[in-house]
Design a protein around this motif. Sequence first.
Motif, PDB file in Angstrom:
ATOM      1  N   GLY A  82       0.787  -1.226   0.000  1.00  0.00           N
ATOM      2  CA  GLY A  82       0.000   0.000   0.000  1.00  0.00           C
ATOM      3  C   GLY A  82       0.824   1.283   0.000  1.00  0.00           C
ATOM      4  O   GLY A  82       0.317   2.343  -0.363  1.00  0.00           O
ATOM      5  N   ALA A  83       2.073   1.200   0.389  1.00  0.00           N
ATOM      6  CA  ALA A  83       2.918   2.395   0.465  1.00  0.00           C
ATOM      7  C   ALA A  83       3.295   2.890  -0.928  1.00  0.00           C
ATOM      8  O   ALA A  83       3.407   2.101  -1.870  1.00  0.00           O
ATOM      9  CB  ALA A  83       4.169   2.093   1.282  1.00  0.00           C
ATOM     10  N   ARG A  84       3.510   4.191  -1.061  1.00  0.00           N
ATOM     11  CA  ARG A  84       3.930   4.792  -2.321  1.00  0.00           C
ATOM     12  C   ARG A  84       5.235   5.539  -2.115  1.00  0.00           C
ATOM     13  O   ARG A  84       5.367   6.294  -1.146  1.00  0.00           O
ATOM     14  CB  ARG A  84       2.864   5.770  -2.838  1.00  0.00           C
ATOM     15  N   MET A  85       6.152   5.343  -3.027  1.00  0.00           N
ATOM     16  CA  MET A  85       7.438   6.020  -2.909  1.00  0.00           C
ATOM     17  C   MET A  85       7.248   7.538  -2.872  1.00  0.00           C
ATOM     18  O   MET A  85       7.988   8.250  -2.202  1.00  0.00           O
ATOM     19  CB  MET A  85       8.347   5.611  -4.071  1.00  0.00           C
ATOM     20  N   GLN A  86       6.289   8.023  -3.619  1.00  0.00           N
ATOM     21  CA  GLN A  86       6.009   9.456  -3.631  1.00  0.00           C
ATOM     22  C   GLN A  86       5.637   9.947  -2.245  1.00  0.00           C
ATOM     23  O   GLN A  86       6.092  11.014  -1.804  1.00  0.00           O
ATOM     24  CB  GLN A  86       4.868   9.744  -4.615  1.00  0.00           C
ATOM     25  N   GLU A  87       4.818   9.156  -1.551  1.00  0.00           N
ATOM     26  CA  GLU A  87       4.388   9.566  -0.218  1.00  0.00           C
ATOM     27  C   GLU A  87       5.560   9.589   0.758  1.00  0.00           C
ATOM     28  O   GLU A  87       5.658  10.479   1.614  1.00  0.00           O
ATOM     29  CB  GLU A  87       3.295   8.599   0.287  1.00  0.00           C
ATOM     30  N   ILE A  88       6.449   8.623   0.612  1.00  0.00           N
ATOM     31  CA  ILE A  88       7.633   8.597   1.468  1.00  0.00           C
ATOM     32  C   ILE A  88       8.504   9.826   1.187  1.00  0.00           C
ATOM     33  O   ILE A  88       9.001  10.476   2.107  1.00  0.00           O
ATOM     34  CB  ILE A  88       8.432   7.294   1.236  1.00  0.00           C
ATOM     35  N   ALA A  89       8.669  10.141  -0.090  1.00  0.00           N
ATOM     36  CA  ALA A  89       9.468  11.313  -0.456  1.00  0.00           C
ATOM     37  C   ALA A  89       8.858  12.586   0.129  1.00  0.00           C
ATOM     38  O   ALA A  89       9.561  13.416   0.717  1.00  0.00           O
ATOM     39  CB  ALA A  89       9.562  11.420  -1.976  1.00  0.00           C
ATOM     40  N   ASP A  90       7.540  12.735  -0.021  1.00  0.00           N
ATOM     41  CA  ASP A  90       6.858  13.903   0.536  1.00  0.00           C
ATOM     42  C   ASP A  90       7.070  13.985   2.040  1.00  0.00           C
ATOM     43  O   ASP A  90       7.392  15.040   2.589  1.00  0.00           O
ATOM     44  CB  ASP A  90       5.355  13.834   0.230  1.00  0.00           C
ATOM     45  N   GLU A  91       6.857  12.856   2.711  1.00  0.00           N
ATOM     46  CA  GLU A  91       7.000  12.798   4.171  1.00  0.00           C
ATOM     47  C   GLU A  91       8.408  13.193   4.595  1.00  0.00           C
ATOM     48  O   GLU A  91       8.605  13.816   5.642  1.00  0.00           O
ATOM     49  CB  GLU A  91       6.684  11.370   4.642  1.00  0.00           C
ATOM     50  N   ALA A  92       9.400  12.825   3.769  1.00  0.00           N
ATOM     51  CA  ALA A  92      10.791  13.148   4.092  1.00  0.00           C
ATOM     52  C   ALA A  92      11.162  14.555   3.625  1.00  0.00           C
ATOM     53  O   ALA A  92      12.246  15.058   3.937  1.00  0.00           O
ATOM     54  CB  ALA A  92      11.723  12.120   3.455  1.00  0.00           C
ATOM     55  N   GLY A  93      10.283  15.170   2.868  1.00  0.00           N
ATOM     56  CA  GLY A  93      10.559  16.511   2.369  1.00  0.00           C
ATOM     57  C   GLY A  93      11.635  16.555   1.304  1.00  0.00           C
ATOM     58  O   GLY A  93      12.366  17.537   1.180  1.00  0.00           O
ATOM     59  N   ILE A  94      11.746  15.484   0.541  1.00  0.00           N
ATOM     60  CA  ILE A  94      12.759  15.425  -0.509  1.00  0.00           C
ATOM     61  C   ILE A  94      12.138  14.916  -1.803  1.00  0.00           C
ATOM     62  O   ILE A  94      10.943  14.664  -1.877  1.00  0.00           O
ATOM     63  CB  ILE A  94      13.907  14.473  -0.129  1.00  0.00           C
ATOM     64  N   ASN A  95      12.977  14.759  -2.804  1.00  0.00           N
ATOM     65  CA  ASN A  95      12.487  14.305  -4.092  1.00  0.00           C
ATOM     66  C   ASN A  95      12.488  12.791  -4.193  1.00  0.00           C
ATOM     67  O   ASN A  95      13.316  12.105  -3.593  1.00  0.00           O
ATOM     68  CB  ASN A  95      13.366  14.874  -5.193  1.00  0.00           C
ATOM     69  N   LYS A  96      11.572  12.299  -5.005  1.00  0.00           N
ATOM     70  CA  LYS A  96      11.418  10.857  -5.168  1.00  0.00           C
ATOM     71  C   LYS A  96      12.694  10.194  -5.687  1.00  0.00           C
ATOM     72  O   LYS A  96      13.032   9.072  -5.296  1.00  0.00           O
ATOM     73  CB  LYS A  96      10.259  10.598  -6.140  1.00  0.00           C
ATOM     74  N   ALA A  97      13.400  10.905  -6.573  1.00  0.00           N
ATOM     75  CA  ALA A  97      14.611  10.318  -7.161  1.00  0.00           C
ATOM     76  C   ALA A  97      15.669  10.043  -6.100  1.00  0.00           C
ATOM     77  O   ALA A  97      16.467   9.113  -6.237  1.00  0.00           O
ATOM     78  CB  ALA A  97      15.160  11.237  -8.236  1.00  0.00           C
ATOM     79  N   LEU A  98      15.633  10.839  -5.042  1.00  0.00           N
ATOM     80  CA  LEU A  98      16.645  10.665  -3.992  1.00  0.00           C
ATOM     81  C   LEU A  98      16.479   9.351  -3.252  1.00  0.00           C
ATOM     82  O   LEU A  98      17.446   8.773  -2.762  1.00  0.00           O
ATOM     83  CB  LEU A  98      16.572  11.811  -2.997  1.00  0.00           C
ATOM     84  N   LEU A  99      15.243   8.902  -3.161  1.00  0.00           N
ATOM     85  CA  LEU A  99      15.010   7.617  -2.518  1.00  0.00           C
ATOM     86  C   LEU A  99      15.807   6.531  -3.225  1.00  0.00           C
ATOM     87  O   LEU A  99      16.440   5.688  -2.591  1.00  0.00           O
ATOM     88  CB  LEU A  99      13.521   7.247  -2.566  1.00  0.00           C
ATOM     89  N   HIS A 100      15.761   6.571  -4.548  1.00  0.00           N
ATOM     90  CA  HIS A 100      16.452   5.552  -5.322  1.00  0.00           C
ATOM     91  C   HIS A 100      17.955   5.783  -5.354  1.00  0.00           C
ATOM     92  O   HIS A 100      18.724   4.868  -5.600  1.00  0.00           O
ATOM     93  CB  HIS A 100      15.883   5.498  -6.745  1.00  0.00           C
ATOM     94  N   TYR A 101      18.348   7.029  -5.125  1.00  0.00           N
ATOM     95  CA  TYR A 101      19.780   7.307  -5.054  1.00  0.00           C
ATOM     96  C   TYR A 101      20.370   6.646  -3.805  1.00  0.00           C
ATOM     97  O   TYR A 101      21.410   6.000  -3.862  1.00  0.00           O
ATOM     98  CB  TYR A 101      20.022   8.819  -5.026  1.00  0.00           C
TER      99      TYR A 101
END
Lengths: 206, 206
Positions: B29-48
């Motif tokens: 159910g989780a979305r990478m976008q939501e995690i990025a928003d919650e962290a206050g950063i960009n989605k691409a950084l998650l994958h970095y």
Amino acid sequence: MVNRMTEKNTEEKIVRAAEKVFIEKGLAGARMQEIADEAGINKALLHYYYRSKEKLFGIVFQTVFKGFVPNLLKLFEGPEDFFTKIERFVFVYLNLLEKNPNIPGFIIHEIGNNPERLVSIIRAMDINLQPVFDIIEDEIEKKTIKQIDPSELIINILALSIFPIVAKPLVQTIVFKGSEKDYKEMLEKRKTAIARFVISAIKITD
Amino acid sequence: MVNRMTEKNTEEKIVRAAEKVFIEKGLAGARMQEIADEAGINKALLHYYYRSKEKLFGIVFQTVFKGFVPNLLKLFEGPEDFFTKIERFVFVYLNLLEKNPNIPGFIIHEIGNNPERLVSIIRAMDINLQPVFDIIEDEIEKKTIKQIDPSELIINILALSIFPIVAKPLVQTIVFKGSEKDYKEMLEKRKTAIARFVISAIKITD
DNA sequence: GTCTATAAGGTGATAGAC
DNA sequence: GTCTATCACCTTATAGAC
């Protein structure tokens, strides 16, 4: 009478397949394609009969939930000894859970995402624990069992029955070092052990 | 020392955010976008930082699980009375669960989808219940408690502690007719009531 | 390290033939 | 009622500028 006994109409096939997939994967994890495959039909047909995934899930959830709560309260009716009722309830319930081990986890997990759904279902089912509360309070008054909050006793019986099933991987891995055999033996013993434990906790013996 | 105390580096911010979202929504159910928003950063950084959603989840699961099991066993060490140890364990554990009510459900649900993950984590953590088993068997030998399978006693204590938390919506709706107040009161009482119930079940009083 | 833009594939849902 | 084909959107993941 075109269909043989073992065959089902499409609606029923879909619900059966959806039950299996939703219980295994949850709402978010389930795929309409997988449900269609499981039912042996096309994906478009799912939407023909049930407009959306959400709608199909709602029907499945309600079906599963209804099949798992109602008849349990009846187990506390009847003229038997209160302790006998506890023994019977645990035995019947554990046998039911043993056959459908994934259902409690399914219900618990999916309620979390949408508690309102449960509220309306329960309202419609007209579930009422009051009779059980009354029985427990009677026993306390008759001094056959110790003073205890009826809701506490009910929660304890449910917890002891349901937890080892929903937490199977955890219990099996940590307590039994992964042994399936030991886990199953434990479950079998609990069919009588839980009632023994509960009765030992509440019985007055002076 | 560029960051102030309250700020965190990006890796930590990501893991914190991922913990929150994964616990709330689950892996599927989780979305990478939501995690990025919650962290206050960009989605691409998650994958970095963490190559994939699956990898990030694995790290989060391990972190959450480790924080929830290890110190509990220590509660059974020490020279105190066995019954005192039970009281202490339940009290400490329920306070912990009260602060993180969604974690047991998260662990239980996500193990189901991938039991192998847990096995390797537990292997690495070197969890061992044997000392607790030994203590229980000692008590039986000393005839302070009744004959009981040590694993049964441990499972019962865990069940009574964890179940009302993981099944909150179910318990709150059915037993307490939706009342948040009644549910919370019950949880507060259980901090002492569970131990009282367990001790009453196993204590020898002749 | 962090961003924007976009690729590549999946997913729920619908249109339209039979 | 049931199918094939396809749409429109979402999601993970990567490329490439800064």
